[in-house]
Scaffold this motif. Structure first.
Motif, short mmCIF file in Angstrom:
data_model
loop_
_atom_site.label_atom_id
_atom_site.label_comp_id
_atom_site.label_asym_id
_atom_site.label_seq_id
_atom_site.Cartn_x
_atom_site.Cartn_y
_atom_site.Cartn_z
N GLN A 1 -15.45 -36.68 -102.84
CA GLN A 1 -16.66 -37.24 -103.44
C GLN A 1 -17.02 -36.41 -104.68
OE1 GLN A 1 -19.91 -37.51 -100.64
NE2 GLN A 1 -18.61 -38.34 -99.03
N GLY A 2 -17.47 -37.10 -105.71
CA GLY A 2 -17.85 -36.39 -106.92
C GLY A 2 -16.75 -36.35 -107.96
N VAL B 1 -18.47 -49.63 -116.03
CA VAL B 1 -19.90 -49.44 -115.79
C VAL B 1 -20.13 -48.70 -114.48
CG1 VAL B 1 -22.05 -50.65 -115.29
CG2 VAL B 1 -20.62 -51.41 -117.16
N LYS B 2 -19.29 -48.96 -113.49
CA LYS B 2 -19.44 -48.30 -112.20
C LYS B 2 -19.29 -46.79 -112.35
CE LYS B 2 -16.07 -48.68 -109.27
NZ LYS B 2 -15.10 -49.24 -108.32
N ILE C 1 -24.54 -41.11 -113.74
CA ILE C 1 -25.99 -41.08 -113.90
C ILE C 1 -26.66 -40.72 -112.58
CG2 ILE C 1 -28.02 -42.53 -114.36
CD1 ILE C 1 -26.23 -44.05 -116.38
N LYS C 2 -26.18 -41.31 -111.48
CA LYS C 2 -26.75 -41.01 -110.17
C LYS C 2 -26.49 -39.57 -109.77
CE LYS C 2 -26.89 -42.79 -105.42
NZ LYS C 2 -26.36 -43.80 -104.48
N SER C 3 -25.29 -39.06 -110.06
CA SER C 3 -24.96 -37.67 -109.72
C SER C 3 -25.87 -36.70 -110.46
CB SER C 3 -23.50 -37.38 -110.06
OG SER C 3 -22.62 -38.15 -109.26
N ALA C 4 -26.18 -37.03 -111.72
CA ALA C 4 -27.01 -36.13 -112.53
C ALA C 4 -28.43 -36.02 -111.98
CB ALA C 4 -27.04 -36.61 -113.98
N ASN D 1 -26.79 -35.06 -122.10
CA ASN D 1 -28.02 -35.83 -122.24
C ASN D 1 -28.71 -36.06 -120.91
OD1 ASN D 1 -27.22 -35.97 -124.89
ND2 ASN D 1 -27.29 -38.20 -125.05
N LEU D 2 -27.92 -36.11 -119.84
CA LEU D 2 -28.47 -36.30 -118.50
C LEU D 2 -29.00 -35.00 -117.89
CD1 LEU D 2 -25.78 -38.75 -117.07
CD2 LEU D 2 -28.14 -39.31 -117.64
#
Length: 806
Positions: free
Chosen positions: A122-123, A130-131, A137-140, A164-165
């Motif tokens: 994972q990770g 897009v996925k 984005i979710k991990s950040a 940026n995240l």
């Protein structure tokens, strides 16, 4: 009518279909299978999404309505698992069988993942669709340490986005300098210095041998024994053609699906195009060659006599983390080359032109690429430079884009490399179609539709072609879409002046070039009509965005999410019981608390949506709408020892007043009872923070990728003042924002001080609130008056969504 099937719904394949429709719109019955749940989108701009510069909706090239308008049957979230070459049919992973007369394989490529221990943890992700962006984005949101493997273009764009995240980013690269395929050491070192100043850390000449961690990654180990910590690993070291379906069907495959000069594979009536295709032992990864292939294939498949595809000379014009780059041809000197070089570290400019036998054979440009189009032409056309000085080679006398330079430019000069658009094609479109704006030229010719780097040159060609008729201000005007030259302000003025009352009437009277409009303008017109005609406008549901039509958000697997309304995040035992019973009855795969303090039901089949809403018997939370989504609250002074105000009561009142209100984009609110701000009011479209004796009102916050702290609009004392200011602010946003413009972007455009000045006038405030109240009345009408539509599904929706929550 012959049956044409295409496997893949990406840029190269769909561009081929576009070319086929131009040549022979009635020749084929077209079916497309796409593995992703989305329509065709611009992968070049995925980095813009990751970096927070745009949204997914903005990078869609061909929306779902385009497929319908062209009678194309599109199956999303469905892959072809078998090609029966003898029976001439394809079989999908859902058991669907479709026969074909002609078959195009356009399966593209996937990220190359290093075959090392731990790569399946994972990770670990690639950066291809897009996925992948959504995963990063979710991990950040939860993790802070990222490692990007690969110092090429894609890796650097991913690293910039992760910075940026808010993540700390290491870039691991096997070679001694970055982007070694496009840049020499001088340009690469300048780029590295700039990126280090932006916050990237580089681990050069490092070979990854293992990914550390148990279930989720914790770090990397290199061949030299050193290690680095990581919560997220992005592999951006190259792509691998998707050839499995061809290989399993007996079609000849090498690195890619091998094709001839007409994109034909080894199997009759089967073609390949794009990143999955190998032509003369080359697999192209840039979009320009793939579009060239698409034109050749379209001619062939339509039975036209056309030129064969003979390969492409590629020039790479890039913008990495704000730095302009261009390279083409050879980038390293050898004993047979002579170089012209400018090396200006102070201004951050580097240019190198390699020549051989009085011909340009290579270009490397960093920081200043304005002459790249002219130089690339000289390279590809093999122009003799023997009579030129080094200065005249480096820079045109008029400066790139000047009128003299445009005038001297040949008609076959390639202006838009991504889409293969020449100067002649642009000039012809301007003259024959009466084009006057950059938007119109882009829509008509495709120039500038992909990366957008050629737009300044397109503007120069527009100015030169129109001559004295050129209006610089009008040319840069942004129309609401390619169907019209009208801007948002002009459209609203025309609707008011001419008394237009329907979407169809607007498009007819205002002479839309596409009489049916498109998915960009129809929802916008529908919104503006509703905003202008507050009392008597009948909403055109067919002009709504697709999620609004379905009253649910489509998910990546093709199922939907349903989110009932919970005012202020407050619910009851009875509502919880209903949600539980529905989830159990319809085998809902995921029941999740959302970020807006609601309970979402994820994985519902399309056909079950009406029954789900009927049995829930709760108003919709409009998780799909351009309206007030949620009002997030803390428990407030009723329960919390720090709370100074009743946040739940205010949140519920706000949500009940403004729910279902149509707005240019989604609006979220947060109400915190004290400055500890547990409901994150500071990053909402409108946020309210309780203080001793009143409330602070913050506006234009954004908690997404493009993080923005809200600005303090006013401090007020009473709940009545809160409602007055909120109503006036929302109505002014509704009346002046562009459709699909978030409050954060709108406020930056119009200015905080301007909005304060508008709302400071009591008479203006009162007028805005009167128009707001007038608009809200239509949402309070009994549901029975709104179910004239004969579709029973709309009756369900009208009853449970339009009626104020019971």
């Amino acid at each position: 009518m012959k049956k044409l099937v295409m496997i893949g719904n990406g840029m190269a394949g769909v561009r081929t279909i576009e070319e086929i429709l131009k040549l022979a719109p009635e020749q084929f019955e077209i079916t497309i299978f796409g593995q992703e749940p989305h329509p065709n989108y611009n992968r070049i701009k995925l980095s813009n999404i990751l970096q927070g510069d745009t949204s997914f909706e903005d990078i869609i090239i061909n929306p779902l309505d385009w497929y319908k308008e062209n009678n194309i049957e599109l199956f999303t979230s469905e892959s072809i698992v078998k090609i029966d070459v003898e029976a001439k049919k394809v079989i999908s992973d859902k058991g669907r069988e479709v026969s074909y007369d002609e078959l195009i394989i356009a399966t593209g490529s996937e990220s190359f993942i290093l075959p090392i221990p731990g790569a399946d943890k994972q990770g670990v992700t690639g950066f291809r669709d897009v996925k992948d962006c959504e995963m990063m984005i979710k991990s950040a949101e939860q993790y802070k340490k990222a490692v990007v493997i690969g110092g090429g273009l894609l890796g650097l764009e991913a690293a910039r986005g992760l910075l940026n995240l808010g993540m700390k980013v290491d870039v691991v690269h096997l070679m001694p300098h970055l982007m070694e395929r496009q840049l020499d050491s001088n340009a690469a070192n300048m780029l590295k210095t700039e990126l280090e100043a932006q916050g990237m850390n580089f681990l050069m000449e490092k070979q990854t041998v293992e990914i550390l961690g148990d279930e989720r990654v914790t770090g990397l180990r290199f061949k030299d024994g050193s290690e680095v910590e990581a919560d997220l690993i992005v592999m951006a070291i190259g792509i691998k053609s998707n050839t499995e379906i061809a290989k399993n069907s007996g079609i000849y495959v090498n690195r890619g699906i091998v094709v001839n000069d007409f994109m034909e594979t080894s199997a009759p009536h089967i073609y390949a195009v794009g990143e999955c295709a190998e032509h003369r032992e080359i697999v192209y990864g840039l979009v320009a060659p793939l579009y060239e292939q698409g034109k050749v294939l379209a001619n062939r498949i339509c039975g036209m006599v056309g030129e064969p595809y003979q390969g492409s000379i590629t020039g790479t014009q890039l913008k990495v983390a704000g730095v302009d780059l261009f390279s083409a041809g050879e980038i390293e000197e050898d004993p047979t080359t002579k170089g012209i070089m400018v090396y200006n570290e102070y201004d951050g400019v580097y240019k190198k032109i390699l020549t051989r036998d009085n011909l340009i054979v290579g270009l490397v440009m960093y920081g200043d690429t304005k002459d790249s189009t002219r130089l690339f032409r000289m390279l590809t056309k093999k122009e003799d430079i023997s009579g030129m000085t080094s200065v005249s080679i480096l820079q045109s006398e008029s400066g790139e884009g000047g009128s003299d330079d445009v005038a001297s430019m040949p008609n076959d000069e390639l202006i838009c490399g991504c889409n293969g658009v020449t100067k002649g094609a642009i000039v012809d479109a301007i003259q024959t179609q009466g084009l006057t704006t950059l938007d119109q030229v882009s829509h008509c010719t495709n120039a500038g539709r992909s990366c957008g780097r050629c737009k300044p040159m397109v503007s120069s060609i527009l100015a030169h072609t129109l001559g004295d008729q050129f209006d610089a201000a009008a040319a840069q005007k942004t129309s609401i879409c390619g169907c019209t030259t009208l801007s948002r302000e002009e459209l609203v003025a025309e609707i008011k002046e001419k008394g237009l009352t329907s979407v169809k009437e607007v498009m007819n009277v205002l002479e839309w070039t596409n009489e049916e409009g498109c998915t960009k303008c129809r929802p916008a017109i529908n919104y503006y009509l509703g905003m202008i005609h507050m009392d008597d406008y009948k909403d055109d549901r067919d002009s709504r965005l697709v999620n609004e039509k379905m009253h649910a958000n489509i998910q990546k697997d093709g199922t939907y999410s349903v989110v009932p309304r919970m005012y202020g995040g407050v619910t009851t035992a009875a509502d919880l019981k209903k949600i539980g019973e529905v989830a159990e009855k319809y085998n809902v795969p995921l029941v999740k608390l959302t970020g807006g303090q609601r309970i979402g039901l994820f994985g519902i089949n399309k056909e079950d949506l009406p029954a789900v809403w009927e049995e829930l018997d709760m108003p919709s939370g409009y998780a799909y709408g351009k309206t007030l989504r949620t009002v997030k609250t803390c428990v407030g002074a009723q329960f919390c020892r720090y709370g100074t105000q009743d946040s739940m009561a205010l949140g519920i009142d706000l949500e009940k007043k403004f729910e279902r209100l149509d707005t240019p984009h989604k609006v979220k609110m947060g109400v915190s009872a004290c400055p500890r701000n547990c409901s994150e009011a500071g990053i909402k479209d409108i946020g309210f923070v309780g203080i001793d004796g009143g409330w602070e009102i913050y506006v234009a916050g954004n908690g997404g990728v493009d993080l923005r702290a809200g600005d303090l609009l006013y401090t007020v004392k009473t709940k009545e003042e809160v409602m007055e200011m909120t109503g006036a602010y929302l109505q002014y946003y509704r009346e002046t924002a562009n459709y699909l413009e978030r409050t954060s972007k709108w406020l930056e455009r119009v200015g905080l001080e301007h909005v304060k000045e508008v709302l400071a006038n009591p008479e203006t405030r009162q007028a805005l609130n009167e128009r707001m109240d007038q608009t809200l009345k239509k949402y309070n009408e009994p549901w029975a008056e709104a179910i004239e539509n004969e579709d029973i599904k709309d009756k369900y929706y009208a009853k449970h969504l339009i009626k104020v929550g019971e």
